[in-house]
Scaffold this motif. Structure first.
Motif, short mmCIF file in Angstrom:
data_model
loop_
_atom_site.label_atom_id
_atom_site.label_comp_id
_atom_site.label_asym_id
_atom_site.label_seq_id
_atom_site.Cartn_x
_atom_site.Cartn_y
_atom_site.Cartn_z
N MET A 1 0.84 -1.21 0.00
CA MET A 1 0.00 0.00 0.00
C MET A 1 0.88 1.26 0.00
SD MET A 1 -3.49 0.05 0.35
CE MET A 1 -4.48 -0.49 1.73
N LYS A 2 2.05 1.14 0.57
CA LYS A 2 2.86 2.33 0.80
C LYS A 2 3.35 2.97 -0.51
CE LYS A 2 6.15 4.05 4.09
NZ LYS A 2 7.53 4.27 4.03
N ASN A 3 3.30 4.30 -0.55
CA ASN A 3 3.86 5.09 -1.65
C ASN A 3 3.24 4.83 -3.02
OD1 ASN A 3 5.45 6.27 0.19
ND2 ASN A 3 7.34 5.24 -0.40
N ILE A 4 2.05 4.30 -3.03
CA ILE A 4 1.41 4.05 -4.31
C ILE A 4 1.19 5.36 -5.06
CG2 ILE A 4 -0.77 3.34 -5.39
CD1 ILE A 4 -0.87 1.07 -3.39
N ARG A 5 0.81 6.39 -4.31
CA ARG A 5 0.51 7.67 -4.96
C ARG A 5 1.74 8.25 -5.66
NH1 ARG A 5 1.50 12.45 -1.24
NH2 ARG A 5 2.22 11.48 0.64
N LEU A 9 0.41 8.86 -9.28
CA LEU A 9 -0.01 10.23 -9.56
C LEU A 9 1.15 11.14 -9.93
CD1 LEU A 9 -2.70 10.74 -6.81
CD2 LEU A 9 -3.08 10.52 -9.25
N ASP A 15 8.63 11.77 -2.09
CA ASP A 15 7.56 11.91 -1.10
C ASP A 15 7.87 13.01 -0.08
OD1 ASP A 15 5.09 11.10 -0.58
OD2 ASP A 15 5.60 9.30 0.53
N GLU A 17 8.28 16.23 2.08
CA GLU A 17 7.53 17.48 2.21
C GLU A 17 8.51 18.56 2.67
OE1 GLU A 17 4.39 18.01 1.49
OE2 GLU A 17 3.60 15.98 1.32
N SER B 50 1.52 8.65 3.39
CA SER B 50 1.44 7.66 2.32
C SER B 50 0.61 6.43 2.70
CB SER B 50 2.84 7.23 1.90
OG SER B 50 3.58 6.89 3.04
N GLU B 51 0.29 6.29 3.99
CA GLU B 51 -0.62 5.21 4.41
C GLU B 51 -2.06 5.70 4.48
OE1 GLU B 51 0.57 2.19 5.09
OE2 GLU B 51 2.72 2.54 5.31
N TYR B 52 -2.30 6.92 4.04
CA TYR B 52 -3.62 7.57 4.07
C TYR B 52 -4.17 7.73 5.47
CZ TYR B 52 -2.69 6.54 -0.67
OH TYR B 52 -2.05 6.45 -1.86
#
Lengths: 302, 83
Positions: A1-5, A9, A15, A17, B50-52
């Protein structure tokens, strides 16, 4: 799940900030959103020059700041002049640090325009970003040269009687290596344009529409919706210009073929409440004229 | 004596805990979420990781995430009320 965006996207930006949680920007502020993505695209080797605008306030209170990169807060009229000197100093030292001037529309269209024009004429190696919320938002939404026709501000309670200043054509007259317009509702587009701008040597200019919930009088959740409507209705055109070659962005090409109703964009915002039909007709006329000119230029027939 | 420069240092929470501004808080429905990342991309303050997971200490409750979620997996719930 991690860093999918990150993979799907925005494949090119890390990642990290560069703005710490949290700035003192209003809820739903699009300037905050723009700056976040601009800094992600620019990376850590960046210096920000900020004249008086919302961004000089939302950093936080001394001795703390929420910005993770060096920021110079300078006088209203001098952002481009300071960036010019800074770029010259970095060049002398042999450093490749990105110099980014991040100014509001007041500091670009009205007060900072002579310094900006001078810096562009001198060929300063910097990127000037104007985030345009179409009024002096920081001091309580007074009318600026960038306020569109018919918009209510605190100094034009009956709606502005004048047209918005066409800043992009003023900038284009300087024949820059790169200039572009974008909108806060398309962060991927902003990232791509910032990355492209920073890969080019010389003066670069980026004009980004920044919908402002308290100033434009709409619900904070609709920031992205309003930005998208501005582009889809054709009120805001997104394009890139490299010297004299103009390339329209996909969103604006789509808006030219099948525009969203202009009334939808005007109705969602409280600042356009009570517009007379002839003012709407005038807004539509100038919008269509702008798009027609851009289309001709993109086709190379102008 | 060396003169001290008036330089601000970057820290988290430089503007206080902005989560106290919130009237409505975002609540994520994990069943509906498909991890597209739109909410994290559009969050003006970058409080969605990133884990929402939404950082409620700093989330200002603007509601952009709920408005832009393509799966409508985020609901805005009034503070103090159960979701």
């Amino acid at each position: 799940m991690k860093n999918i965006r990150v993979l799907t996207l925005m494949p090119t930006v890390p990642d990290t900030e560069y703005i710490h949680k949290c700035t003192s920007a209003c809820a739903g502020c699009s300037s905050d959103l723009i700056l976040r993505h601009v800094l992600k695209a620019a990376g850590p080797d960046t210096v920000l020059v900020v004249p008086a605008c919302c961004t000089s306030v939302l950093q936080g209170v001394y001795p703390n700041t929420s910005f993770g990169i060096p920021v110079y807060n300078v006088a209203f009229a001098s952002a481009a002049a300071v960036a010019s000197g800074m770029a010259a100093a970095f060049e002398e030292l042999g450093k490749n640090t990105n110099v980014i001037a991040y100014a509001g529309d007041g500091g670009t269209v009205d007060i900072g325009i002579q310094a900006l024009s001078g810096a562009l004429e001198r060929g300063t190696n910097f990127l000037y970003i104007c985030y345009d919320n179409e009024a002096y938002g920081n001091t309580g939404m007074q009318r600026s040269g960038s306020t569109p026709l018919g918009a209510r501000t605190t100094t034009t309670p009956g709606g502005k009687p004048h047209q918005k200043k066409d800043l992009d054509r003023i900038i284009a007259a300087h024949h820059l290596p790169y200039m572009a317009t974008s909108c806060s509702a398309y962060p991927q587009d902003i990232v791509r344009k910032v990355e492209k701008a920073l890969s080019i040597k010389g003066p670069k200019f980026l004009h980004i529409l920044a919908p402002c919930p308290p100033g434009w009088r709409y619900d904070t959740a609709k920031t992205i919706e309003v930005g998208k409507l501005a582009v889809r209705s054709g009120m805001w055109a997104m394009y890139e210009r490299e010297y004299d070659t103009l390339t329209l962005s996909g969103q604006t090409k789509a808006a030219m073929m099948k525009p969203a109703p202009l009334e939808e964009y005007l109705k969602i915002q409280g600042r356009f409440s009570g517009l007379k039909p002839d003012t709407i007709a005038e807004i539509r006329q100038s919008m269509e004229r702008n798009l027609r000119l851009l289309k001709k230029e993109a086709e190379g027939t102008c | 004596m060396r003169e001290r420069l008036a330089i601000s240092r970057p820290v988290e929470g430089a503007c206080g805990e902005t989560g106290t501004w919130r009237v409505f808080k975002p609540v994520v429905d994990r069943e509906k979420c498909n991890s597209c990342g739109m909410c994290a991309m559009y969050c003006p303050d970058g409080v969605i990781d990133s884990e929402y997971e939404i950082d409620l200490i700093f989330c200002k409750g603007c509601g952009i995430c709920a408005n832009e979620c393509p799966k409508k997996a985020i609901a805005m719930v009034r503070e103090g009320e159960e979701s």
